[in-house]
Enzyme design. Structure first.
Site, mmCIF file in Angstrom:
data_model
loop_
_atom_site.group_PDB
_atom_site.id
_atom_site.type_symbol
_atom_site.label_atom_id
_atom_site.label_comp_id
_atom_site.label_asym_id
_atom_site.label_seq_id
_atom_site.Cartn_x
_atom_site.Cartn_y
_atom_site.Cartn_z
ATOM 1 N N ASP A 10 0.868 -1.168 0.000
ATOM 2 C CA ASP A 10 0.000 0.000 0.000
ATOM 3 C C ASP A 10 0.917 1.234 0.000
ATOM 4 O O ASP A 10 2.106 1.123 0.325
ATOM 5 C CB ASP A 10 -0.877 -0.044 1.252
ATOM 6 C CG ASP A 10 -1.622 1.248 1.500
ATOM 7 O OD1 ASP A 10 -2.281 1.733 0.572
ATOM 8 O OD2 ASP A 10 -1.522 1.787 2.624
ATOM 9 N N ASP A 12 -0.061 5.004 1.136
ATOM 10 C CA ASP A 12 -0.220 5.913 2.268
ATOM 11 C C ASP A 12 -0.113 5.172 3.596
ATOM 12 O O ASP A 12 -0.809 4.182 3.812
ATOM 13 C CB ASP A 12 -1.566 6.630 2.177
ATOM 14 C CG ASP A 12 -1.676 7.464 0.913
ATOM 15 O OD1 ASP A 12 -1.830 8.677 1.013
ATOM 16 O OD2 ASP A 12 -1.593 6.888 -0.196
#
Length: 214
Positions: A10, A12
């Site tokens: 991922d 963020d």
């Protein structure tokens, strides 16, 4: 091109320390408002796609020129370079799939040595953000689909895939991978992950990788 393994992160709060949508919202004084909505989405309390559309509305009017200021504020997560170098040393591929935005990731990913990436796009009208997301939203199912697609593209068996995430929208991707790691993660994600990485340091993942190719 075939690879020995695939590691998908991922973006963020995983690849980077920040939540990009909050940094963009800061440009119009709405950072705190968007941060609260992001937190709820990452805990899995609201539908991600609906939440993203709502949060994107708060970005209406931000000039495209603001992206340079946002990029300047981004902090890569400690250990990210060590992890990416280690994956490459083992003949692997690093992917990043994000509920955030291509406008930032397209500049950031190559700098960090990421091989493939996918994210959402913000609609622009007259040099400013319209407050809408352009195209299909990369949600939990989209993240899992990206991992499977990249594994197929690089001839990596699913048994040689690893996914790293922090929010509820990472759970499908983590379940699809052979090993799903909760990193800097919300309680619901830690509860469902195969393993939990404690320190906020991506180099902690390196010992979980196969030995380097000889």
């Amino acid at each position: 091109m075939s690879a020995r393994l695939l590691v998908v992160l991922d973006a963020d709060s995983t690849l980077i320390r920040n939540e990009v949508i909050e940094l963009i919202a800061d440009e119009v004084g709405r950072g705190a408002e968007v941060a609260a909505a992001t937190e709820a989405a990452m805990r899995g309390e609201v539908d991600f796609a609906a939440s993203l559309r709502s949060r994107a509305e708060a970005l209406a009017g931000v000039p495209v020129s603001a992206f340079e200021r946002v990029l300047a504020r981004i902090e890569p997560t400690p250990g990210v370079t060590e992890l990416i170098d280690a994956v490459h040393a083992r003949g692997g591929v690093v992917g990043v799939v994000s509920g955030g935005f291509h406008e930032i990731l397209d500049a950031l990913a190559p700098r960090l040595g990421v091989d493939v990436w996918r994210a959402n796009r913000l609609e622009v009208d007259g040099g400013v953000l319209s407050g809408r997301v352009d195209g299909t939203i990369v949600d939990a199912a989209g993240k899992a689909a990206a991992l499977r697609e990249w594994a197929a593209d690089h001839d990596v068996p699913m048994s040689c895939t690893l996914a790293i995430g922090d929010g509820a929208n990472d759970l499908q991707m983590m379940a699809a991978a052979a090993l799903g790691l909760a990193f800097n993660a919300k309680p619901a994600v830690r509860a469902q992950a195969d393993l939990v990485v404690g320190p906020v340091d991506l180099s902690q993942v390196v010992p979980l990788l196969p030995s380097p190719a000889r």
